[in-house]
Design a protein around this motif. Structure first.
Motif, short mmCIF file in Angstrom:
data_model
loop_
_atom_site.label_atom_id
_atom_site.label_comp_id
_atom_site.label_asym_id
_atom_site.label_seq_id
_atom_site.Cartn_x
_atom_site.Cartn_y
_atom_site.Cartn_z
N ASP A 64 0.82 -1.21 0.00
CA ASP A 64 0.00 0.00 0.00
C ASP A 64 0.85 1.26 0.00
OD1 ASP A 64 -2.80 -0.05 -0.05
OD2 ASP A 64 -2.80 -1.26 1.79
N GLU B 65 -1.14 -3.40 -10.68
CA GLU B 65 -2.13 -2.64 -9.91
C GLU B 65 -3.16 -3.61 -9.35
OE1 GLU B 65 -3.94 0.59 -12.09
OE2 GLU B 65 -2.09 1.76 -12.01
N VAL B 66 -3.60 -3.33 -8.12
CA VAL B 66 -4.59 -4.19 -7.47
C VAL B 66 -6.00 -3.78 -7.90
CG1 VAL B 66 -5.67 -4.68 -5.22
CG2 VAL B 66 -3.20 -4.81 -5.47
N THR C 33 -9.33 -3.36 -6.56
CA THR C 33 -9.74 -3.26 -5.15
C THR C 33 -11.15 -3.80 -4.88
OG1 THR C 33 -10.02 -0.93 -5.66
CG2 THR C 33 -8.19 -1.51 -4.24
N ASP C 34 -12.12 -3.47 -5.74
CA ASP C 34 -13.46 -4.04 -5.53
C ASP C 34 -13.53 -5.35 -6.30
OD1 ASP C 34 -15.26 -2.15 -4.00
OD2 ASP C 34 -14.18 -0.83 -5.39
N LYS D 50 -6.70 -10.02 1.58
CA LYS D 50 -6.43 -9.09 0.49
C LYS D 50 -6.37 -9.84 -0.83
CE LYS D 50 -4.05 -5.20 2.59
NZ LYS D 50 -2.73 -4.69 2.94
N ASP E 250 -13.59 -6.04 -11.62
CA ASP E 250 -13.71 -4.84 -10.79
C ASP E 250 -15.20 -4.56 -10.63
OD1 ASP E 250 -13.88 -2.27 -9.79
OD2 ASP E 250 -12.02 -1.64 -10.76
#
Ligand code: ADP
Ligand code: MG
Length: 407
Positions: A199, A222-223, A225-226, A254, A328
Motif C-alpha cells: 500500500d 495494480e490491485v 480493489t473491488d 487481500k 472490478d
C-alpha cells in the motif's frame, strides 16, 4: 487390453504437496476398466518412485516408508516402448507405460520441464506441450501473449532481481507509474506463494524482498480493489475448446491465500459437497470457498468465455486449463489474471454441474493426449541431407568458414 497410464506427480516445487493431492484424486477416479494406473511419484530431491502403495495418501506423511518400500525407478524408451526400470539391483523392468499423465503444479512439472523430458524420450503424454507449459507458468511471458491478443489486463511492470540490486531507484520509479495498492508476484511460482500486496513505499520494498527470495523475475501489478474473482476451465487443444461453468472464489483476505486455496475447507469452514475427498487430509483446490456457478451478468459471462477461448488457443494449450479472471465490481471491467495449465484438482468440480464426471474429464484428457501424439508423429521433424558426408571422407569440404577455425 487396458491402456497403461503413468500418473507423474510431486517434484521439486513449492506446490509438491498440492500435486500429490491432485494426483491421488485423479488416480482414484481414472476408469479402472479402461486403464491400468501406474503411480510415478517424484520426491522433492528428484528421485522417481513407483509402487501400488503410493495410491494411498497416508504414505506421504512418512518419506522413509516410500524410500523403503517404493521402487526407485527411471523412465526411458527401450526397444520401441517406454519402461520403468528399477534403478537398484536387480535393475529389472517393472512395467511398460503407454501414456504419461503429469499432474504436477508449478516449477519442474507444470512449466515445461517434465513435458520436455517426456517429449525427448518420445512417450505420448497428457496436457500442454513444452511451449504452452513454459508460457503458462511464467506470468510475464503469459502477459506478453495476452497483450498480443489484446486481452484486458491490469496495468503492470516487471523487472529482474539483478536490475533491482544494481539500480533499485530506476525500478521503483517504474513501479510508481502504477497506482497503489500494487501486488508483487514472483513470475513463476503458483498457489499465491511469494505474493504480497503493498500500500506504500515501505511495504513495496518488503514485498519485493520477499518475492526476490522465490524468483529472479518479479511482476508488479495494480490491485483490483473491488474484486470479484472468477475462474473458468477449458478442455481441448488448439483445434477444439469446451468451456466449463464459471466459479466465483471467495477470499477473506487481500488476496486468495495458500491457506484459503487448500487448507481452510478442511477445518470445517466449508459446507463441503465435494465427492472425492482424499482420506484424512486436504481436498486440494477443491477445498477453496466458492460459488458455482458464479453470480455474474450474462454479458460478463460471455466476455469471460470469449477471452478464455482466445487465451487457451493463443498459448496452444491442451488437456485442461483453468483460466482466472479479476472483475472490478465498481467499473464492471473484466481482466484476465492467469492461466493454470495443470490446475489444482484438475478443476474437475467445474465440469460436474454440466454433467461431466471426473472420470469422463480424465478420459477426455487422455484422448486429447493420444490425438496430439498422433499428430506430432504425422509431422516431419527430420530430413535427409549429406551435409555430414565430407567428415567421413576425411575432409571438411563444404564448411570452408569452419575449416580455418577448426584447423
Ligand atoms: N491485480 C490483482 N488485483 C487484486 N488481486 C489480485 C491481483 N492479482 C492477483 N490477485 C490475488 O492474488 C491471488 C494470487 O495471484 P495469482 O496471480 O493468481 O498467482 P498464483 O499463480 O500464485 O495463483 C489471486 O487469486 C487473487 O486473489
Ligand atoms: Mg492464481
Amino acid at each position: 487390453m487396458k491402456i497403461k497410464v503413468g500418473v507423474i506427480y510431486g517434484g521439486e516445487t513449492v506446490e509438491h504437496e498440492v500435486s500429490i493431492i491432485s494426483a491421488i484424486q485423479a488416480i482414484n477416479k481414472l476408469d479402472q476398466e479402461k486403464y491400468e494406473i501406474i503411480p510415478i511419484y517424484i520426491t522433492k530431491d528428484r528421485e522417481w518412485y513407483t509402487g501400488n502403495m503410493l495410491k494411498d495418501i497416508e504414505i506421504y506423511s512418512d518419506m522413509n516408508l516410500i524410500k523403503k518400500y517404493g521402487k526407485n525407478v527411471i523412465l526411458y524408451a527401450k526397444d520401441g516402448s517406454f519402461v520403468l526400470q528399477n534403478k537398484k539391483f536387480p535393475k529389472n523392468i517393472i512395467t511398460d507405460i503407454d501414456i504419461a499423465f503429469p499432474i504436477m503444479h508449478g516449477t519442474n512439472g507444470e512449466d515445461g520441464v517434465i513435458q520436455g523430458y517426456l517429449q525427448a524420450i518420445g512417450i505420448p503424454f497428457v496436457g500442454g506441450n513444452i511451449y504452452a507449459s513454459v508460457v503458462g507458468q511464467d506470468k510475464v511471458f503469459m502477459k506478453d501473449i495476452f497483450e498480443k491478443e489484446k486481452l484486458p489486463m491490469t496495468k503492470y511492470t516487471w523487472f529482474y532481481d539483478c536490475d533491482y540490486k544494481n539500480d533499485s531507484e530506476s525500478v521503483i520509479k517504474e513501479i510508481k507509474k502504477l497506482k497503489y495498492p500494487v501486488i508483487v508476484k514472483p513470475a513463476t511460482t503458483g498457489s499465491s506463494i511469494g505474493i504480497k500486496v503493498a500500500d506504500n513505499d515501505k511495504e513495496l520494498t518488503e514485498a519485493i524482498d520477499n518475492a526476490i527470495s522465490y524468483d529472479n523475475k518479479i511482476l508488479v501489478e495494480e490491485v483490483v480493489t473491488d474484486l470479484k474473482e472468477v475462474n473458468i476451465s477449458v478442455v481441448g487443444n488448439y483445434e477444439h475448446q469446451k468451456l466449463s461453468v464459471i466459479e466465483e472464489v471467495i477470499s477473506g483476505n487481500k488476496f486468495l491465500t495458500y491457506d484459503e486455496k487448500y487448507i481452510q475447507g478442511n477445518k470445517g469452514k466449508l459446507k463441503g459437497g465435494f465427492k472425492y475427498p482424499v482420506k484424512g487430509g486436504s481436498k486440494g483446490m477443491a477445498s477453496a470457498n466458492r460459488k458455482i456457478p458464479a453470480e455474474i451478468p450474462d454479458k460478463q459471462k460471455k466476455e469471460i468465455e470469449e477471452i478464455a477461448t482466445k487465451a487457451f488457443k493463443a498459448l496452444g494449450s491442451a488437456g485442461t486449463c483453468r483460466i482466472d479472471f479479476l472483475i472490478d465490481e465498481k467499473s464492471k471491467k473484466v481482466y484476465i489474471n492467469e492461466i493454470n495449465s495443470i490446475p489444482g484438482s484438475l478443476a474437475y468440480y467445474l465440469w460436474e454441474p454440466l454433467g461431466v464426471s471426473y472420470s469422463e474429464l480424465l478420459d477426455d484428457m487422455i484422448n486429447i493426449g493420444i490425438k496430439d501424439y498422433k499428430r506430432r508423429l504425422s509431422k516431419t521433424y527430420t530430413f535427409d541431407t549429406n551435409i555430414l558426408k565430407g567428415f567421413t571422407n576425411g575432409g571438411l569440404k563444404g564448411l570452408k568458414g569452419v575449416k580455418g577455425k577448426l584447423g
